[in-house]
Design an enzyme around this catalytic site. Structure first.
Site, PDB file in Angstrom:
ATOM      1  N   ASP A   1      -9.319  28.030 -14.534  1.00  0.00           N
ATOM      2  CA  ASP A   1      -9.499  28.125 -15.989  1.00  0.00           C
ATOM      3  C   ASP A   1      -8.121  28.562 -16.498  1.00  0.00           C
ATOM      4  OD1 ASP A   1     -11.836  28.149 -18.124  1.00  0.00           O
ATOM      5  OD2 ASP A   1     -10.596  29.866 -18.635  1.00  0.00           O
ATOM      6  N   LYS A  12     -18.862  32.771 -14.093  1.00  0.00           N
ATOM      7  CA  LYS A  12     -17.462  32.800 -14.534  1.00  0.00           C
ATOM      8  C   LYS A  12     -16.833  34.066 -14.010  1.00  0.00           C
ATOM      9  CE  LYS A  12     -14.581  30.430 -17.104  1.00  0.00           C
ATOM     10  NZ  LYS A  12     -14.582  28.977 -17.385  1.00  0.00           N
TER      11      LYS A  12
HETATM   12  P1  NDP Z   1      -4.127  26.552 -19.074  1.00  0.00           P
HETATM   13  O1  NDP Z   1      -3.822  27.940 -18.629  1.00  0.00           O
HETATM   14  O2  NDP Z   1      -3.688  25.398 -18.256  1.00  0.00           O
HETATM   15  O3  NDP Z   1      -3.572  26.327 -20.554  1.00  0.00           O
HETATM   16  C1  NDP Z   1      -3.982  27.142 -21.603  1.00  0.00           C
HETATM   17  C2  NDP Z   1      -3.205  26.749 -22.844  1.00  0.00           C
HETATM   18  O4  NDP Z   1      -3.751  27.442 -23.953  1.00  0.00           O
HETATM   19  C3  NDP Z   1      -1.747  27.131 -22.771  1.00  0.00           C
HETATM   20  O5  NDP Z   1      -0.989  26.222 -23.510  1.00  0.00           O
HETATM   21  C4  NDP Z   1      -1.741  28.512 -23.413  1.00  0.00           C
HETATM   22  O6  NDP Z   1      -0.496  28.879 -23.965  1.00  0.00           O
HETATM   23  C5  NDP Z   1      -2.772  28.332 -24.502  1.00  0.00           C
HETATM   24  N1  NDP Z   1      -3.393  29.631 -24.771  1.00  0.00           N
HETATM   25  C6  NDP Z   1      -4.100  30.397 -23.901  1.00  0.00           C
HETATM   26  N2  NDP Z   1      -4.487  31.534 -24.478  1.00  0.00           N
HETATM   27  C7  NDP Z   1      -4.010  31.483 -25.720  1.00  0.00           C
HETATM   28  C8  NDP Z   1      -4.093  32.377 -26.810  1.00  0.00           C
HETATM   29  N3  NDP Z   1      -4.745  33.542 -26.709  1.00  0.00           N
HETATM   30  N4  NDP Z   1      -3.497  31.996 -27.983  1.00  0.00           N
HETATM   31  C9  NDP Z   1      -2.836  30.801 -28.074  1.00  0.00           C
HETATM   32  N5  NDP Z   1      -2.735  29.924 -27.062  1.00  0.00           N
HETATM   33  C10 NDP Z   1      -3.310  30.266 -25.918  1.00  0.00           C
HETATM   34  O7  NDP Z   1      -5.717  26.530 -19.277  1.00  0.00           O
HETATM   35  P2  NDP Z   1      -6.687  25.260 -19.378  1.00  0.00           P
HETATM   36  O8  NDP Z   1      -5.991  24.121 -20.026  1.00  0.00           O
HETATM   37  O9  NDP Z   1      -7.316  25.096 -18.067  1.00  0.00           O
HETATM   38  O10 NDP Z   1      -7.809  25.831 -20.364  1.00  0.00           O
HETATM   39  C11 NDP Z   1      -7.776  25.644 -21.775  1.00  0.00           C
HETATM   40  C12 NDP Z   1      -9.164  25.836 -22.346  1.00  0.00           C
HETATM   41  O11 NDP Z   1     -10.049  24.858 -21.773  1.00  0.00           O
HETATM   42  C13 NDP Z   1      -9.839  27.177 -22.072  1.00  0.00           C
HETATM   43  O12 NDP Z   1     -10.672  27.515 -23.160  1.00  0.00           O
HETATM   44  C14 NDP Z   1     -10.694  26.897 -20.844  1.00  0.00           C
HETATM   45  O13 NDP Z   1     -11.763  27.808 -20.751  1.00  0.00           O
HETATM   46  C15 NDP Z   1     -11.172  25.508 -21.181  1.00  0.00           C
HETATM   47  N6  NDP Z   1     -11.652  24.680 -20.073  1.00  0.00           N
HETATM   48  C16 NDP Z   1     -10.884  24.458 -18.971  1.00  0.00           C
HETATM   49  C17 NDP Z   1     -11.356  23.633 -17.961  1.00  0.00           C
HETATM   50  C18 NDP Z   1     -10.530  23.303 -16.769  1.00  0.00           C
HETATM   51  O14 NDP Z   1     -10.992  22.492 -15.945  1.00  0.00           O
HETATM   52  N7  NDP Z   1      -9.330  23.827 -16.617  1.00  0.00           N
HETATM   53  C19 NDP Z   1     -12.703  23.048 -18.009  1.00  0.00           C
HETATM   54  C20 NDP Z   1     -13.402  23.298 -19.242  1.00  0.00           C
HETATM   55  C21 NDP Z   1     -12.878  24.103 -20.211  1.00  0.00           C
HETATM   56  P3  NDP Z   1       0.446  29.891 -23.140  1.00  0.00           P
HETATM   57  O15 NDP Z   1       0.908  29.132 -21.947  1.00  0.00           O
HETATM   58  O16 NDP Z   1       1.520  30.256 -24.086  1.00  0.00           O
HETATM   59  O17 NDP Z   1      -0.437  31.050 -22.775  1.00  0.00           O
HETATM   60  O1  2IT Z   2     -14.924  26.134 -18.303  1.00  0.00           O
HETATM   61  C1  2IT Z   2     -15.061  25.351 -17.340  1.00  0.00           C
HETATM   62  O2  2IT Z   2     -15.978  24.535 -17.293  1.00  0.00           O
HETATM   63  C2  2IT Z   2     -14.064  25.410 -16.266  1.00  0.00           C
HETATM   64  N1  2IT Z   2     -13.118  26.188 -16.362  1.00  0.00           N
HETATM   65  C3  2IT Z   2     -14.233  24.570 -15.044  1.00  0.00           C
HETATM   66  C4  2IT Z   2     -15.215  25.197 -14.093  1.00  0.00           C
HETATM   67  C5  2IT Z   2     -15.322  24.535 -12.748  1.00  0.00           C
HETATM   68  O3  2IT Z   2     -16.065  25.091 -11.927  1.00  0.00           O
HETATM   69  O4  2IT Z   2     -14.722  23.479 -12.498  1.00  0.00           O
END
Ligand code: NDP
Ligand code: 2IT
Length: 444
Positions: free
Chosen positions: A166, A126
């Site tokens: 992420d 990561k």
């Molecule tokens: P994005 O940046 O697309 O979206 C994140 C969302 O979460 C936004 O709505 C953001 O609001 C909100 N958010 C982030 N930080 C905070 C905080 N500290 N307090 C409140 N709201 C918060 O990220 P993703 O959708 O990609 O990721 C979301 C989660 O999923 C994370 O935990 C990530 O690690 C996990 N994840 C992502 C994957 C991927 O493929 N993208 C795969 C597996 C897991 P705002 O815009 O206001 O900051």
């Molecule tokens: O938390 C996760 O699994 C991710 N943000 C996706 C990682 C990836 O390599 O697609």
């Protein structure tokens, strides 16, 4: 003191001021006790848990860049290469002001087990930076990404370490990062995933985490005599994972009624309108107040509170520790009976325990959100083949992977007399694969 407790103490002492990392290690080690107990002497002699909780490599670097006013800014860059026993390091990059070494280590540690559960040959890593993309111009984001990659490029490669997105890293950032990597290295290789479709990206990668979350949730419900059709779903977050979770919830006949961002949350009794959400968040990068402005029936609430809504299923898709004990109590009191984590570690240990003690079906993130990284691995396969599969092909593989993951957890939990404990099931199934690969490869 038993071996597990000794290792946990060691982790705490050697990694001070990293509470998220301690939390992730605590959860995994606690649930591994019955597995360790069967072979404690051997694992202790091999220092297997010490090795598993220590990253193979940690890279910290300076990221200087120039903002639109001509001011030089400096951020901290990180890449934690946690474990390469079963494949090249794989895992996302997070750009958010809350990023620090402990956060990246917790995410890297989780990623090792998650990636093992996918059944695909990917190790865990990561990275990220304490850079805040919010309110920055495209040029500033590009300047930052180029500077970040100017250091990171020497540590990554299609067969060594393959980052992805992420929080705060989506298609735009991956594009700038990829362009700079290619420019420095002069090679066109699948070194990042989540790429655009015109330059080596995979169809369905954008949707994969949210879709996969719903495929797994449906399988978990089915195996417990239920189905998503007709249920009310509460979702937090309004980013990549939340958006496509909401879209797939609709497709499976459920009604997603909430979403949230860091400033507030939406309750839309008609169900969240995906087109409006995408327009506000993906296109305009605006706040959720704009969503409410366009949907007269929807309520906007500033601050926290998304878990106070009455729902059958809760899908936390924003960030770590966003769902605490009081939230868990409110959800259970309102009749929620299933929780699956789209985000990484969104539920605190106390809230998880509360759910499990109250018979709530609970699937941890390292299984429930594994569809994202699994589809990243499918993107790597396509890049190696120099082929692009159809949306349907990728999506149906994703579906198969998620169904398979659920049954791995379910079987592992049953094998150790903990039927229905999917947290233990995920940790045990992930651990066994990584442990076997590490033992086979000797002391490295
Ligand atoms: P994005 O940046 O697309 O979206 C994140 C969302 O979460 C936004 O709505 C953001 O609001 C909100 N958010 C982030 N930080 C905070 C905080 N500290 N307090 C409140 N709201 C918060 O990220 P993703 O959708 O990609 O990721 C979301 C989660 O999923 C994370 O935990 C990530 O690690 C996990 N994840 C992502 C994957 C991927 O493929 N993208 C795969 C597996 C897991 P705002 O815009 O206001 O900051
Ligand atoms: O938390 C996760 O699994 C991710 N943000 C996706 C990682 C990836 O390599 O697609």
């Amino acid at each position: 003191m038993d071996y597990v407790e000794e290792v946990f103490d060691r982790v705490r002492l050697q990694n001070p001021a990293q509470p998220e990392f301690h939390q992730a290690v605590r959860e995994v080690l606690t649930t591994l006790r019955p597995v360790i107990a069967r072979d404690e002497e051997r694992y202790r002699r091999e220092a297997l848990l010490e090795r598993m909780t220590t990253p193979e490599r940690v890279i910290l670097f300076r990221v200087p860049w120039v903002d639109d006013r001509g001011q030089v800014q400096v951020n901290n860059g990180f890449r934690v290469q946690f474990n390469s026993a079963i494949g090249p390091y794989k895992g996302g990059l997070r750009f958010h002001p809350s990023v620090n070494l402990g956060v990246i280590k917790f995410l890297g540690f989780e990623q090792v087990f998650k990636n093992a559960l996918t059944g695909l040959p990917i190790g865990g890593g990561k990275g990220g930076a304490d850079f805040d993309p919010k309110g920055k111009s495209d040029r500033e984001v590009m300047a930052f990404c180029q500077s970040f990659m100017t250091e990171l490029y020497r540590h990554i490669g299609a067969d060594t370490d393959v980052p992805a997105g992420d929080i705060g890293v989506g298609g735009r950032e991956i594009g700038y990062l990829y362009g700079q990597y290619k420019r420095i290295r002069g090679t066109y290789e699948g070194v990042l995933t989540g790429k655009g479709l015109t330059y080596g990206g995979s169809l369905a990668r954008t949707e994969a985490t949210g879709y996969g979350l719903l495929y797994l949730t449906e399988e978990m419900l089915k195996s417990n005599g239920k189905t998503l059709a007709g249920l009310t779903v509460a979702v937090s977050g309004a980013g990549n994972v939340a958006t496509y979770a909401i879209q797939k919830a609709w497709q499976l006949g459920a009604k997603p009624v909430t979403c949230s961002d860091s400033t507030g949350w939406i309750y839309d009794p008609e169900g969240i309108d995906v087109a409006t959400l995408k327009q506000v968040k993906e296109v305009r990068r605006a706040r959720l107040t704009e969503y409410a402005a366009q949907r007269p029936g929807a309520e906007y609430h500033p601050g926290k509170g998304v878990w106070t809504v009455k729902c059958d299923v809760a899908l936390p898709c924003a960030t770590q520790n966003e769902l605490g004990l009081e939230d868990a109590k409110a959800l259970v009191a309102n009749g929620c009976f299933a929780v699956a984590e789209g985000a990484n570690m969104p539920t605190t240990l106390e809230a998880t325990k509360y759910f499990q003690d109250h018979g709530i079906l609970f699937c941890p993130g390292k299984a429930a959100n594994a569809g994202g990284v699994a589809t990243s691995a499918l993107e790597m396969s396509q890049n190696s083949q120099r082929l692009s599969w159809t949306f349907q092909e990728v999506d149906s593989r994703l579906q198969g992977i998620m169904v398979n993951i659920f049954h791995m957890l379910d079987d592992a939990a049953k094998e150790y007399g903990m039927a229905g404990d999917y947290v233990a099931g995920a940790n045990i199934a992930g651990f066994r694969k990584v442990a076997q690969a590490m033992e086979a490869q000797g002391i490295v």
